[in-house]
Write an enzyme that holds these catalytic residues in place. Structure first.
Site, PDB file in Angstrom:
ATOM      1  CD  GLU A   1      -3.242  -1.048   1.907  1.00  0.00           C
ATOM      2  OE1 GLU A   1      -3.283  -0.226   2.819  1.00  0.00           O
ATOM      3  OE2 GLU A   1      -4.189  -1.827   1.644  1.00  0.00           O
TER       4      GLU A   1
ATOM      5  CD  GLU B   1      -3.763  -6.097   2.769  1.00  0.00           C
ATOM      6  OE1 GLU B   1      -4.654  -5.394   3.304  1.00  0.00           O
ATOM      7  OE2 GLU B   1      -2.541  -5.876   2.886  1.00  0.00           O
TER       8      GLU B   1
HETATM    9  O1  AHR Z   1      -5.616  -5.980   6.627  1.00  0.00           O
HETATM   10  C1  AHR Z   1      -5.547  -4.821   7.401  1.00  0.00           C
HETATM   11  C2  AHR Z   1      -4.834  -3.683   6.685  1.00  0.00           C
HETATM   12  O2  AHR Z   1      -5.571  -3.296   5.563  1.00  0.00           O
HETATM   13  C3  AHR Z   1      -3.467  -3.983   6.134  1.00  0.00           C
HETATM   14  O3  AHR Z   1      -2.475  -3.865   7.073  1.00  0.00           O
HETATM   15  C4  AHR Z   1      -3.318  -2.946   5.069  1.00  0.00           C
HETATM   16  O4  AHR Z   1      -2.479  -3.372   4.014  1.00  0.00           O
HETATM   17  C5  AHR Z   1      -4.730  -2.661   4.616  1.00  0.00           C
HETATM   18  O5  AHR Z   1      -5.004  -1.318   4.608  1.00  0.00           O
END
Ligand code: AHR
Length: 487
Positions: free
Chosen positions: A173, A295
């Site tokens: 990110e 994610e």
């Molecule tokens: O999964 C929780 C968080 O969500 C992670 O650390 C981040 O990459 C995303 O914003």
């Protein structure tokens, strides 16, 4: 009666097993408590890893595990997590509650966990809070078989042979918590960092660049254009579903209206558009770069009474429907989606397992991964669903595949809260004679497994399926996920 057409002879794309991957961050009780309790714990463990979690995750054939973050990765310094545990520094987990991080779970513990699970490791390496040298050294420490100070240190710390490291993410990110970079700037950083991540011996790193959040198509365009010549394996994408779509008030994991239920499902189905649009941009520049959804999942308000920075939430049948719809989408886009990682494995966000001291339970989402596991490394069969929608939300989702041993696997989901769906699945030209297995997961939308009743929601035999002349008929109950295997 609604119809699903399956082109049984039209399969040409492999559904990579890595689509069924998971993600475990140093966040709340995911690593500590959830997976790792330490060797001295009275919770049964192997080298500190909970035995119940190993058994449960092996049963769903967990193919790959991403670690150590997430946001945590961009502050993680791997040298803090090697050597005798008593000598490891206590650092601060700045992203998640500013709680002490013992570093008792580090590189050796992670690779050992992967070996116990039979999962491939996927490291998220620190780009914005680390240095090129630090990332380069980590790869050498892990994968170099020859003599060097770092590989000798690995041996001294108990690991003689190098580990295989198939996947490495260069940052996390970086458009946000990972440095607030512009795509042009990150692309240059990616190009630099990846240059110094070397292949040693037989190890071949599949490098993954930090891709967009949700519908940030500008990030994808600028990134891919700039980095394609360095031949990344993939670019990542993150997409979470917040039930209310209001990130300041996301909504409860266990008490929600019908509208909130459907809005969550619609948000999950948006994944399809995201994959198509990001995929089209990627393909304009390169035929091979993969999209890695490392994610994804439902993100609710944290459970009342728990630390809000620990992101603990219950998991209901709504999560199961989101998981089924999303995994069907991934399967159907297996030509470009080569890996995906649910956030997160235990006790954080849309978990497959929840723990409470010695107790562990399997969530409805866990059972969806169980129902879908036969797709891993099978050949995708194109399918077309002709079934009703509610306010543009398709209520039936499906994917189909042909396994290596010649079985047809269908995973079906009925997202309707009220309507049972009579279906006929026409397997065009398929040589099928019997139903080998049929299981269904169904319960009211808010149904959960709790520590009081840990097995309230679980798959049962899906009775009433009929196979006749290459046509499978069944009635999918409301709020249900089914797996049907034909031979
Ligand atoms: O999964 C929780 C968080 O969500 C992670 O650390 C981040 O990459 C995303 O914003």
């Amino acid at each position: 009666m609604h119809t699903i057409f399956i082109d049984a002879l039209g399969g040409k794309t492999k559904i990579n097993r890595e689509i069924y991957g998971h993600f475990s961050e140093h966040l709340g009780r995911c690593i500590y408590d959830g997976l790792f309790v330490g060797k001295d714990s009275d919770i049964p463990n192997i080298d500190g890893v909970r035995k119940d979690a190993i058994e449960a995750l092996r049963a769903i054939k967990i193919p790959v595990l991403r670690w150590p973050g997430g946001c945590f990765a961009e502050e993680y310094h791997w040298r803090d997590g090697i050597g005798p545990v008593e000598n490891r520094p206590v650092t601060v987990n700045n992203y998640w509650g500013k709680v002490p991080e013992s570093n008792h779970f580090g590189t050796h513990e992670f690779f050992n966990l992967c070996e116990l699970l039979g999962a491939q490791p996927y490291l998220a390496a620190n780009l914005s809070g680390g240095t090129v040298r630090e990332m380069q050294d980590w790869v050498e420490y892990i994968t170099f078989d020859g003599h060097s100070t770092l590989s000798d240190l690995r041996r001294k710390n108990g690991r003689k042979k190098p580990w295989a490291l198939p996947f490495i993410g260069i940052g996390n990110e970086n458009w946000g918590g990972g440095g607030n970079m512009r795509p042009e700037y990150y692309a240059d950083e990616y190009r630099k960092y990846q240059t110094f991540c070397k292949d040693y011996g037989d190890n071949r790193l599949k490098k993954i660049a930090c891709g967009p959040s949700d519908d940030d198509y500008d990030w994808t365009e600028k990134l891919v254009k700039s980095i394609r010549r360095s031949k990344p394996f993939g670019i990542s994408m993150h997409h979470y579903c917040a039930p209310t779509r209001n990130w300041d008030n996301k909504g409860s994991a266990t008490a929600f209206s019908d509208d909130e239920y459907y809005s969550t499902i619609a948000h999950a189905i948006f994944m399809d558009e995201l994959i198509q649009k990001h995929g089209a941009i990627i393909r304009r520049y390169d035929a091979d770069i993969a999209l890695i959804v490392d994610e994804w999942g439902v993100w609710c308000d944290t459970e009342p009474g728990t630390n809000p920075d620990f992101l603990y939430q219950q998991n209901s049948m709504r999560d199961a429907i989101v998981a089924a719809v999303t995994l069907n989408i991934f399967n159907n886009h297996a030509d470009i989606v080569k890996m995906a990682n649910l956030a997160q494995t235990v006790n954080v966000l849309q978990s497959v397992l929840l723990t409470d001291g010695k107790n562990m339970l399997k969530t409805p989402t866990y059972h969806v991964f169980d129902l879908f596991k036969a797709h891993q490394d099978s050949t995708l069969l194109p399918s077309h669903v002709a079934a009703p929608a509610k306010d543009d939300i398709p209520l039936i989702s499906c994917s189909a595949s042909l396994t290596k041993n010649g079985k047809f696997v269908l995973t079906l989901c009925n997202a309707s809260l009220t309507e049972a769906m009579p279906l006929r699945c026409i397997l065009d030209s398929a040589d099928v004679s019997a139903i080998a297995e049929a299981r269904v997961l169904t319960a009211p939308k808010e149904a959960c497994n709790t520590f009081e009743v840990p097995d309230a929601v679980h798959p049962v035999s899906f009775d009433g399926c009929v196979l006749k002349d290459g046509c499978l008929s069944c009635t999918l109950p409301p709020v249900s996920v089914a797996e049907i295997v034909l031979k």
